[in-house]
Design a protein around this motif. Sequence first.
Motif, PDB file in Angstrom:
ATOM      1  N   ASP A   1      33.933  36.357  26.208  1.00 34.60           N
ATOM      2  CA  ASP A   1      33.850  34.820  26.300  1.00 34.60           C
ATOM      3  C   ASP A   1      32.652  34.318  27.176  1.00 34.60           C
ATOM      4  O   ASP A   1      32.908  34.265  28.078  1.00 34.60           O
ATOM      5  CB  ASP A   1      35.227  34.484  26.729  1.00 34.60           C
ATOM      6  CG  ASP A   1      35.498  32.998  26.598  1.00 34.60           C
ATOM      7  OD1 ASP A   1      34.565  32.214  26.208  1.00 34.60           O
ATOM      8  OD2 ASP A   1      36.567  32.370  27.014  1.00 34.60           O
TER       9      ASP A   1
ATOM     10  N   ARG B   1      33.252  31.139  29.108  1.00 32.35           N
ATOM     11  CA  ARG B   1      33.883  31.115  30.466  1.00 32.35           C
ATOM     12  C   ARG B   1      32.943  31.598  31.417  1.00 32.35           C
ATOM     13  O   ARG B   1      33.028  31.099  32.565  1.00 32.35           O
ATOM     14  CB  ARG B   1      35.177  32.068  30.129  1.00 32.35           C
ATOM     15  CG  ARG B   1      36.259  31.617  31.128  1.00 32.35           C
ATOM     16  CD  ARG B   1      37.542  32.574  31.061  1.00 32.35           C
ATOM     17  NE  ARG B   1      37.673  33.328  29.785  1.00 32.35           N
ATOM     18  CZ  ARG B   1      38.390  34.416  29.453  1.00 32.35           C
ATOM     19  NH1 ARG B   1      38.804  34.999  30.477  1.00 32.35           N
ATOM     20  NH2 ARG B   1      38.699  34.830  28.089  1.00 32.35           N
TER      21      ARG B   1
ATOM     22  N   TYR C   1      38.200  33.631  36.668  1.00 27.36           N
ATOM     23  CA  TYR C   1      37.696  33.232  35.270  1.00 27.36           C
ATOM     24  C   TYR C   1      37.931  34.584  34.249  1.00 27.36           C
ATOM     25  O   TYR C   1      37.441  34.318  33.088  1.00 27.36           O
ATOM     26  CB  TYR C   1      36.202  32.851  35.235  1.00 27.36           C
ATOM     27  CG  TYR C   1      36.260  31.499  35.652  1.00 27.36           C
ATOM     28  CD1 TYR C   1      35.589  30.589  34.537  1.00 27.36           C
ATOM     29  CD2 TYR C   1      36.430  30.954  36.997  1.00 27.36           C
ATOM     30  CE1 TYR C   1      35.406  29.387  34.947  1.00 27.36           C
ATOM     31  CE2 TYR C   1      36.294  29.753  37.077  1.00 27.36           C
ATOM     32  CZ  TYR C   1      35.598  28.838  35.964  1.00 27.36           C
ATOM     33  OH  TYR C   1      35.817  27.448  36.316  1.00 27.36           O
ATOM     34  N   GLY C   2      38.449  35.715  34.756  1.00 30.96           N
ATOM     35  CA  GLY C   2      38.941  36.874  33.662  1.00 30.96           C
ATOM     36  C   GLY C   2      37.489  37.440  33.265  1.00 30.96           C
ATOM     37  O   GLY C   2      37.586  37.954  32.192  1.00 30.96           O
ATOM     38  N   VAL C   3      36.417  37.349  34.538  1.00 30.16           N
ATOM     39  CA  VAL C   3      35.144  37.890  34.146  1.00 30.16           C
ATOM     40  C   VAL C   3      35.164  39.413  34.652  1.00 30.16           C
ATOM     41  O   VAL C   3      35.609  39.482  36.207  1.00 30.16           O
ATOM     42  CB  VAL C   3      34.114  37.003  34.483  1.00 30.16           C
ATOM     43  CG1 VAL C   3      32.739  37.857  34.444  1.00 30.16           C
ATOM     44  CG2 VAL C   3      34.259  35.814  33.593  1.00 30.16           C
TER      45      VAL C   3
ATOM     46  N   GLU D   1      39.399  35.285  21.465  1.00 38.13           N
ATOM     47  CA  GLU D   1      39.126  35.802  22.773  1.00 38.13           C
ATOM     48  C   GLU D   1      38.312  34.723  23.714  1.00 38.13           C
ATOM     49  O   GLU D   1      38.472  34.431  24.720  1.00 38.13           O
ATOM     50  CB  GLU D   1      37.995  36.678  22.840  1.00 38.13           C
ATOM     51  CG  GLU D   1      38.643  38.078  22.157  1.00 38.13           C
ATOM     52  CD  GLU D   1      38.719  38.180  20.975  1.00 38.13           C
ATOM     53  OE1 GLU D   1      39.363  39.168  20.186  1.00 38.13           O
ATOM     54  OE2 GLU D   1      38.243  37.515  20.155  1.00 38.13           O
TER      55      GLU D   1
ATOM     56  N   ASN E   1      38.154  30.932  25.176  1.00 37.88           N
ATOM     57  CA  ASN E   1      39.151  29.521  25.653  1.00 37.88           C
ATOM     58  C   ASN E   1      38.871  28.568  24.681  1.00 37.88           C
ATOM     59  O   ASN E   1      39.382  27.986  24.279  1.00 37.88           O
ATOM     60  CB  ASN E   1      38.947  29.626  27.136  1.00 37.88           C
ATOM     61  CG  ASN E   1      39.622  30.495  27.908  1.00 37.88           C
ATOM     62  OD1 ASN E   1      40.292  31.491  27.428  1.00 37.88           O
ATOM     63  ND2 ASN E   1      39.730  30.226  29.109  1.00 37.88           N
TER      64      ASN E   1
ATOM     65  N   TYR F   1      43.943  38.195  24.822  1.00 36.13           N
ATOM     66  CA  TYR F   1      43.802  38.926  26.291  1.00 36.13           C
ATOM     67  C   TYR F   1      43.676  40.556  25.947  1.00 36.13           C
ATOM     68  O   TYR F   1      44.140  40.997  25.110  1.00 36.13           O
ATOM     69  CB  TYR F   1      44.873  38.692  27.132  1.00 36.13           C
ATOM     70  CG  TYR F   1      45.311  37.553  27.657  1.00 36.13           C
ATOM     71  CD1 TYR F   1      44.572  37.129  28.777  1.00 36.13           C
ATOM     72  CD2 TYR F   1      45.819  36.382  26.958  1.00 36.13           C
ATOM     73  CE1 TYR F   1      44.596  35.741  29.247  1.00 36.13           C
ATOM     74  CE2 TYR F   1      45.628  35.059  27.477  1.00 36.13           C
ATOM     75  CZ  TYR F   1      45.190  34.721  28.717  1.00 36.13           C
ATOM     76  OH  TYR F   1      45.190  33.627  29.236  1.00 36.13           O
TER      77      TYR F   1
ATOM     78  N   LEU G   1      45.560  41.897  33.483  1.00 31.43           N
ATOM     79  CA  LEU G   1      45.218  40.568  33.716  1.00 31.43           C
ATOM     80  C   LEU G   1      45.370  40.224  35.210  1.00 31.43           C
ATOM     81  O   LEU G   1      46.658  40.687  35.838  1.00 31.43           O
ATOM     82  CB  LEU G   1      45.908  39.613  32.949  1.00 31.43           C
ATOM     83  CG  LEU G   1      45.696  37.817  33.285  1.00 31.43           C
ATOM     84  CD1 LEU G   1      44.320  37.678  33.001  1.00 31.43           C
ATOM     85  CD2 LEU G   1      46.638  37.110  32.420  1.00 31.43           C
TER      86      LEU G   1
ATOM     87  N   TRP H   1      41.809  28.724  38.134  1.00 34.05           N
ATOM     88  CA  TRP H   1      42.319  30.125  37.631  1.00 34.05           C
ATOM     89  C   TRP H   1      42.122  30.213  36.177  1.00 34.05           C
ATOM     90  O   TRP H   1      42.970  30.124  35.461  1.00 34.05           O
ATOM     91  CB  TRP H   1      43.644  30.504  38.171  1.00 34.05           C
ATOM     92  CG  TRP H   1      43.566  31.871  38.441  1.00 34.05           C
ATOM     93  CD1 TRP H   1      44.018  33.061  37.419  1.00 34.05           C
ATOM     94  CD2 TRP H   1      43.226  32.866  39.457  1.00 34.05           C
ATOM     95  NE1 TRP H   1      43.544  34.202  38.045  1.00 34.05           N
ATOM     96  CE2 TRP H   1      43.475  34.161  39.247  1.00 34.05           C
ATOM     97  CE3 TRP H   1      42.882  32.441  41.022  1.00 34.05           C
ATOM     98  CZ2 TRP H   1      42.975  35.055  40.563  1.00 34.05           C
ATOM     99  CZ3 TRP H   1      42.350  33.083  41.873  1.00 34.05           C
ATOM    100  CH2 TRP H   1      42.682  34.676  41.530  1.00 34.05           C
TER     101      TRP H   1
ATOM    102  N   SER I   1      41.315  32.007  33.717  1.00 38.01           N
ATOM    103  CA  SER I   1      41.826  33.010  32.751  1.00 38.01           C
ATOM    104  C   SER I   1      43.247  32.832  32.360  1.00 38.01           C
ATOM    105  O   SER I   1      43.807  33.253  31.461  1.00 38.01           O
ATOM    106  CB  SER I   1      41.763  34.238  33.252  1.00 38.01           C
ATOM    107  OG  SER I   1      42.427  34.556  34.522  1.00 38.01           O
TER     108      SER I   1
ATOM    109  N   LYS J   1      45.650  29.748  28.924  1.00 37.76           N
ATOM    110  CA  LYS J   1      45.604  30.361  27.489  1.00 37.76           C
ATOM    111  C   LYS J   1      46.674  30.775  27.251  1.00 37.76           C
ATOM    112  O   LYS J   1      47.491  30.806  26.001  1.00 37.76           O
ATOM    113  CB  LYS J   1      44.324  31.032  26.905  1.00 37.76           C
ATOM    114  CG  LYS J   1      44.603  31.200  25.509  1.00 37.76           C
ATOM    115  CD  LYS J   1      43.276  31.981  25.128  1.00 37.76           C
ATOM    116  CE  LYS J   1      43.088  33.201  25.449  1.00 37.76           C
ATOM    117  NZ  LYS J   1      41.618  33.898  24.851  1.00 37.76           N
TER     118      LYS J   1
END
Length: 871
Positions: free
Chosen positions: A403, A406, A489-491, A530, A532, A779, A783, A853, A855, A858
């Motif tokens: 992503d 993001r 950020y789910g990175v 994937e 956002n 996802y 997580l 936050w 991530s 979604k």
Amino acid sequence: MRTLLLVLFLSLSSLSFSQQSMQFFPGGTYDPSIPTPGSVLGYEVGMRFTDYRNLERYLEKLSSSSNRILRVVYGETYERRPLQALIISTPSNLARLEEIKASNKKLTDPRLFKSKNEADALLKNLPGIVYLSYGVHGNESSSTEAAMQVAYQLCAGTDQRTKEILENTVIILDPAVNPDGRERYVQWYNTAIGTNPNTNPDALEHSEPWPGGRTNHYYFDLNRDMSWMTQKETQARVSFYRQWMPHVHVDYHEMGHTSTYFFFPAAAPFHEALPEEVKKWGTIYGKGNAKAFDELGIAYFVGEDFDMFYPGYGDSWPTFNGAIGMTYEQAGSGRAGLGIRKPGGEILTLRERARNHFITSIATLETTAKNRVERLQDFYKFWETGVRGAGTVKGYLFKEETDPNRVAKLVSILLRQGIEVHQLREPARLPATRFFTKRSASESFPQGTYLVPLNQPQGRLARALLEPQTVAQDTFFYDVSAWSLPVAYGVTGYSVEGALPSATKLTRVPSPSGGIVDEKARYAYVIPWERNDAIKLVWQLLEREYKLSVATRTFEARGRAFGPGTIIAPLGPNPEALHEDIRLLAETFGVEVFAVHSGLTESGISLGSNRVRLLKKPGIALLTGAPVFGNDFGELWYLFDQELEIPVSSIRATDLGEANLSRFDVIILPDGGNYQSIFDSVRVDKLKRWVQGGGVLIGLENGARFLTKSRSGITPATLKSEKKEDEKSKEEKEVEKARKDSRKRLTLFEQQETDRLEQIPGTIFKTLVDTTHPIGYGYSGELFVLKGNAEPFELPETGKNIVRFSRDSVQASGYVPHEKAKRIADSGYIMEFQLGQGKAVLFAESVSFRMFWASLPKLLVNAILFLPQPR
């Protein structure tokens, strides 16, 4: 009765007289051509609350009457009120403002100086820059009243004290950081009060209605947003602040009316990245304030409650930007009104509260003027030591991965904070430690990977925002204990302890490309899930009534694998306009859309499979009003309104029983207080029948706990604390017994400390995601989430466990007591229960906390989009 009324009249008359006779600056002399607040408003400061229109009226009049002041509009609120600041100093300092700003900005990058002597020579000719922020919490209302009096004193004062302040400082005075929240409070209070204030704490005027004036238009706490900049007020404020980079910043607040006054030194913990000079200056300014208060016999305290750990406050964020940032707290807040009786019988008035903030404002300016050179030397030292870097970690790396949008938003936050971000010039392989693995390994990084070196001026702030694991020497936290931006950020982030690879410094925010991959489709367009921002694209297509479906299994087409959650826009049932609309939307939102030319795939399900399910545009109800918590409603409101542009119907929680629920496919219960207080058995039954008829009921945090077996009975879900005695393990029984036995022998202080140590202040935990379930679409299987102190759920036997806390290594970063960590391990985070034709979904925690936050939201959107069944 007559005697009682006479006593009341005399009491109020005495209160009014004592307020008006209270002096702010005894012995002051003034330029008579400069208007006082009272001459413009028609009342003295603190005798009434000043609405925003009259505040503007006075500031405009003051600005046009004095040559010591410039009025600047630096932004606008969501309700379109101007964000303004006053720049105050001597006319000679104002004439060279651009030179002062440029020279001061140069001090923030020691790499620009040939020697320290050059920097010393520059700073000796600079005034101290002091930024005073009043009223970030709108119902902490005395500070804005004080701001007018401070501005008048500085513009009109002819005494020596005022002249010395002006000669040695440039003052940036923001009179109302949160105009929308303040106006909400002031307008309510002015409608609630009678002819005279009622000082009885139980009176209506001391009971502010939901949601209160503390927060901004979207009910966000702007004093938690400085690092993440989710709100437009904060974005404008950070941009304006960074033009000045002040040496001192004070954030004016109020606390409970039974307290006194707080100023620095701050309480522990201090973030490890902050230098020792922060404590030194907290003590210096504390002594200056104490001297001023001691002379008047005003009660105060220091070193308690308010820490310097979380980097998003109005005191800590400026401190990470080189200032000595401080919080000053006056007793009062939203309950105090114009006057309130304290437990000892004394009356706390608005004028007294404003007077106290005025005193610390002047004391802080005087302390800065007297210590100007030393303060600027330590300001420069902050940046100089920042450039050198500290600690074993030399920098952080993160890749674009699945992503890029993001990642671009993460990079945007860093750049707007003044943090230098680079991109690798070429592929590199080097030893790096992936976040939370604790072991360095040889990792490959492609060209374009983002690098944030810590040997830069903003190295301290970069570390604070990016480091995966926070370190605190104390276990008391006023706010959350962990917050790493890449994790939020789910990175995937990496820390590097060795030499950094060659990279090019970014000068602008990257813009990920989007559009149609390959030529015009002949069968369908396929949208991977994937990214956002694919949510916004898909919702816009639904709004335009295009027919869309979602793949519930993996397939391969055009040599690429598409996972569950992939959206399919077939050409057959859709009009020709789909080609142009989907292209424009993909380019606008930066989303890749793939053109496919056949329903026959290379592997996996076909595009016409029964495992491809039709989507519908759901009608969404979002509960608001008590008992819903204002912040939690506001975060969801902002998510749908500003971030996703998805329309929702906000319905008062108390009105849901009478609402026509057939108009909605989804009903969301945000976190709140006691839902049982408004849902009797009749209303619960109505809600249950709606779910059984095909509705999707979503509960978040306490909204989810309301849906459990022991509360509403809508689902069979249970909390771990609800285990019956015969269901507990031998170890659980022994731990519980030992705890009870130990508590009997504790002192009151020890009991309070034990209770505090058992709280989870906001900690990062690892969860495992079922990516085959619709809520897990888009996802990976792992997580990281932020968890507070809410009681964990038992994993249900009859429902679906979509996301659960990991059994091993459950805590990733932040503070958590050992026994609580064991209880959270292998507990439920998101659970789904089938009720007739509908579903109830329980989220153990909020997924929109402060909207940084990125991530997590979604998960909620997936439940909204993918669970309702077309009828």
